[in-house]
Design an enzyme around this catalytic site. Structure first.
Site, mmCIF file in Angstrom:
data_model
loop_
_atom_site.group_PDB
_atom_site.id
_atom_site.type_symbol
_atom_site.label_atom_id
_atom_site.label_comp_id
_atom_site.label_asym_id
_atom_site.label_seq_id
_atom_site.Cartn_x
_atom_site.Cartn_y
_atom_site.Cartn_z
ATOM 1 N N LYS A 73 57.051 38.819 41.500
ATOM 2 C CA LYS A 73 56.268 37.573 41.590
ATOM 3 C C LYS A 73 55.144 37.570 40.558
ATOM 4 C CE LYS A 73 52.855 37.512 44.641
ATOM 5 N NZ LYS A 73 51.453 37.193 44.309
ATOM 6 N N ASN A 74 54.425 38.680 40.451
ATOM 7 C CA ASN A 74 53.244 38.697 39.585
ATOM 8 C C ASN A 74 53.576 38.787 38.095
ATOM 9 O OD1 ASN A 74 51.675 38.357 41.805
ATOM 10 N ND2 ASN A 74 50.934 40.477 41.914
ATOM 11 N N ARG A 118 54.894 33.930 50.586
ATOM 12 C CA ARG A 118 54.393 33.693 49.232
ATOM 13 C C ARG A 118 54.948 34.720 48.255
ATOM 14 N NH1 ARG A 118 48.221 33.511 48.719
ATOM 15 N NH2 ARG A 118 48.984 33.411 46.596
ATOM 16 N N CYS A 130 38.605 34.557 48.564
ATOM 17 C CA CYS A 130 39.808 34.587 49.398
ATOM 18 C C CYS A 130 39.715 35.753 50.360
ATOM 19 C CB CYS A 130 41.075 34.611 48.556
ATOM 20 S SG CYS A 130 41.555 36.222 47.982
ATOM 21 N N ASP A 174 47.721 46.719 45.770
ATOM 22 C CA ASP A 174 48.727 45.933 46.498
ATOM 23 C C ASP A 174 49.620 46.804 47.384
ATOM 24 O OD1 ASP A 174 47.744 43.639 45.379
ATOM 25 O OD2 ASP A 174 49.306 43.438 43.863
ATOM 26 N N ARG A 201 36.606 37.465 44.183
ATOM 27 C CA ARG A 201 37.551 37.186 43.105
ATOM 28 C C ARG A 201 37.112 36.077 42.138
ATOM 29 N NH1 ARG A 201 43.588 37.276 45.336
ATOM 30 N NH2 ARG A 201 44.015 37.865 43.194
HETATM 31 N N1 EPU Z 1 37.257 40.203 38.642
HETATM 32 C C1 EPU Z 1 36.015 39.720 38.295
HETATM 33 N N2 EPU Z 1 35.959 38.681 37.395
HETATM 34 C C2 EPU Z 1 37.069 38.153 36.825
HETATM 35 C C3 EPU Z 1 38.328 38.659 37.183
HETATM 36 C C4 EPU Z 1 38.387 39.691 38.087
HETATM 37 O O1 EPU Z 1 34.994 40.179 38.806
HETATM 38 O O2 EPU Z 1 36.929 37.219 36.031
HETATM 39 C C5 EPU Z 1 37.345 41.307 39.616
HETATM 40 C C6 EPU Z 1 38.090 40.888 40.882
HETATM 41 O O3 EPU Z 1 37.243 40.232 41.805
HETATM 42 C C7 EPU Z 1 38.602 42.216 41.394
HETATM 43 C C8 EPU Z 1 38.916 42.968 40.088
HETATM 44 O O4 EPU Z 1 38.153 42.315 39.067
HETATM 45 O O5 EPU Z 1 37.594 42.864 42.109
HETATM 46 C C9 EPU Z 1 40.357 43.003 39.684
HETATM 47 O O6 EPU Z 1 40.913 41.715 39.816
HETATM 48 P P1 EPU Z 1 42.097 41.184 38.892
HETATM 49 O O7 EPU Z 1 41.554 40.083 38.053
HETATM 50 O O8 EPU Z 1 42.766 42.299 38.216
HETATM 51 O O9 EPU Z 1 43.053 40.550 39.986
HETATM 52 P P2 EPU Z 1 43.958 39.277 39.760
HETATM 53 O O10 EPU Z 1 44.388 39.226 38.359
HETATM 54 O O11 EPU Z 1 43.299 38.089 40.346
HETATM 55 C C10 EPU Z 1 46.265 40.426 40.185
HETATM 56 C C11 EPU Z 1 47.397 40.244 41.153
HETATM 57 C C12 EPU Z 1 46.961 40.695 42.544
HETATM 58 C C13 EPU Z 1 46.533 42.166 42.455
HETATM 59 C C14 EPU Z 1 45.440 42.332 41.400
HETATM 60 C C15 EPU Z 1 45.022 43.772 41.182
HETATM 61 C C16 EPU Z 1 48.581 38.367 40.211
HETATM 62 C C17 EPU Z 1 48.995 36.949 40.320
HETATM 63 N N3 EPU Z 1 47.791 38.840 41.162
HETATM 64 O O12 EPU Z 1 45.205 39.616 40.671
HETATM 65 O O13 EPU Z 1 48.077 40.568 43.391
HETATM 66 O O14 EPU Z 1 46.050 42.604 43.692
HETATM 67 O O15 EPU Z 1 45.887 41.801 40.144
HETATM 68 O O16 EPU Z 1 46.104 44.542 40.803
HETATM 69 O O17 EPU Z 1 49.002 39.069 39.305
HETATM 70 C C18 EPU Z 1 49.199 40.271 45.430
HETATM 71 O O18 EPU Z 1 50.253 40.175 44.789
HETATM 72 O O19 EPU Z 1 49.176 40.393 46.681
HETATM 73 C C19 EPU Z 1 47.923 40.241 44.719
HETATM 74 C C20 EPU Z 1 46.762 39.962 45.309
#
Ligand code: EPU
Length: 421
Positions: free
Chosen positions: A22-23, A401, A120, A309, A125
């Site tokens: 999915k990701n 999802r 969330c 995850d 996030r």
């Molecule tokens: N963060 C910030 N600012 C930003 C972006 C991120 O502070 O602008 C922080 C986040 O709050 C978090 C950390 O950085 O504490 C890492 O977040 P990241 O941005 O890596 O997460 P994401 O890209 O929103 C993806 C996956 C998640 C997975 C995370 C971590 C997708 C669509 N989602 O989320 O997947 O947990 O990376 O590996 O790729 C899931 O599939 O259940 C899921 C939540």
């Protein structure tokens, strides 16, 4: 609202086929916005987030064919007549990954408006690092009425250092930079296989990217990209979830169509607990339950570390460990919602800040529980597989999802699982 009813205590045996990630599929679909030619994506999982992204792309004016998704796992997207540049609140609030259209829209059309996702169930996030990156590429950003509005005539390459590692942040900036003028270097980037998969797709569309899979990505912008066909990588988190399900159930299962090299940290951790994991080939694993599960501490980390995850599923396993283990969550600040539900099933878990102290082995008994997010739901299903009696899991839409036909796959392995509509 659908619920899952699980009658625990049945060891799992048989074979399960893993779906596409999915990701990896979500950013790949967003990447189709970067060209006016057709992008064909194979091995797309038939899960709710994909349907939501399809809806979003159609709303933007893309021709999106998801008709045969359940059967052929293929989706074709043509972004020739894009008429809107906005990801509305109604869609973003159901799926944060909608923010992935920001980079491609901005790069190709010079404008994009995306609702801010808000917090969330697993943490605040924010998307501040995405925004900072776009500003570095020359975009003017305004935040008003709950939306991020970005504008730029043509993005200009730049050097961007992420303050912390972000997966979708890296993907969004990569998609923006491929059409920017000149060279972009992204530092402190995410190394996740999903980022590499996106880079592979972008390269087959004509992008010039090097260094993906490391923490420094080099991109040379090109004026335009072309259509391409691409096959999405297998879902490493679904694979890991079935590894834990097999191990906790006391059975032995074959896991096919996976990528064992994307799960090194998870496999090593499971082996430390005594779980048998045999790599038959790169795409084929056998998991065998141990006689006794050893308690082993884990810290979640960015890839190649142990994935956040997989934390909830691993916690379910540790409730059956022979002693105390500590689980430290380093990525999200509030990702222990499943713990209190597991406690209601009889687990002994204490939360101290970002640490969970799990003392096993406790007998789990079936209960009515509520799923709070996607991976929490998976962990409750796993706990339900080993619990005595019936576990009724509410808010299964979280599970839908990201897991394709989970109850069908579990049933085929011998689990007693029913969906109640
Ligand atoms: N963060 C910030 N600012 C930003 C972006 C991120 O502070 O602008 C922080 C986040 O709050 C978090 C950390 O950085 O504490 C890492 O977040 P990241 O941005 O890596 O997460 P994401 O890209 O929103 C993806 C996956 C998640 C997975 C995370 C971590 C997708 C669509 N989602 O989320 O997947 O947990 O990376 O590996 O790729 C899931 O599939 O259940 C899921 C939540």
């Amino acid at each position: 609202m659908d619920k899952l009813l699980i009658s625990g205590g049945k060891p799992l045996f048989g074979t399960v086929e893993i779906s596409g990630a999915k990701n990896a599929a979500l950013p790949a679909m967003a990447a189709a916005l970067l060209t006016n030619e057709k992008v064909v994506l194979n091995n797309i999982p038939c899960v709710r987030d994909i349907q939501t992204t399809g809806k979003l792309l159609s709303k933007l004016g893309c021709e999106t064919d998801l008709e045969g998704l359940a059967k052929n796992h293929c989706c074709a997207i043509t972004a020739q007549n894009v008429t809107s540049y906005e990801a509305p609140y109604e869609l973003v609030k159901t799926m944060r990954a909608s923010v992935l259209v920001l980079g491609p829209l901005l790069a190709r059309f010079g404008k994009a408006q995306v609702s801010l996702p808000g917090g969330c169930a697993i943490g605040a996030r924010p998307i501040d690092l995405h925004i900072k990156g776009f500003e570095k590429l020359g975009a003017a950003i305004k935040i008003e009425h709950g939306y991020v509005s970005a504008r730029a005539r043509r993005l200009r390459g730049s050097k961007i250092v992420f303050d912390r590692i972000t997966v979708t942040g890296t993907e969004n900036l990569m998609m923006a930079a491929v059409l920017a003028e000149g060279e972009t270097i992204l530092y402190n980037t995410a190394c996740e296989p999903e980022v590499v998969d996106l880079a592979n797709l972008l390269r087959s569309m004509g992008a010039k990217i090097e260094g993906d899979g490391s923490n420094r990505i080099h991109i040379q912008g090109v004026p335009r990209l072309r259509g391409a066909a691409h096959t999405i990588i297998p879902d490493r988190i679904e694979t890991g979830s079935f590894l834990v399900a097999g191990a906790i159930s006391g059975g032995e299962i074959e896991i096919k169509s996976c990528r064992s090299d994307h799960l090194t940290a998870v496999i090593e951790k499971l082996e430390e607990t005594g779980v048998g994991v045999k790599k038959r080939s790169l795409e084929h694993l056998t998991v065998t339950a141990p006689r006794e599960i050893q308690p082993v501490d884990v810290d979640t980390l960015e890839y190649p570390g142990f994935a956040t995850d997989m934390q909830a599923q691993y916690m379910a396993l540790m409730t059956q460990g022979n002693g105390t283990s500590m689980i430290t969550e380093n990525i999200f600040e509030n990702r222990f919602m499943h713990a209190s539900e597991m406690v209601r099933m009889g687990a002994n878990i204490k939360i101290e800040g970002n640490r969970a102290i799990v003392t096993g082995k406790t007998k789990l008994t079936g209960a009515k529980v509520i799923a709070s997010d996607l991976r929490a739901s998976a962990s409750l299903v796993i706990a339900g597989l080993v619990a005595e009696g019936e576990t009724l899991i509410d808010r299964v839409y979280h599970l839908d999802r990201g897991y394709e036909r989970i109850e069908t796959k579990l049933k085929a392995l011998g689990a007693d699982v029913r969906r109640i509509s």
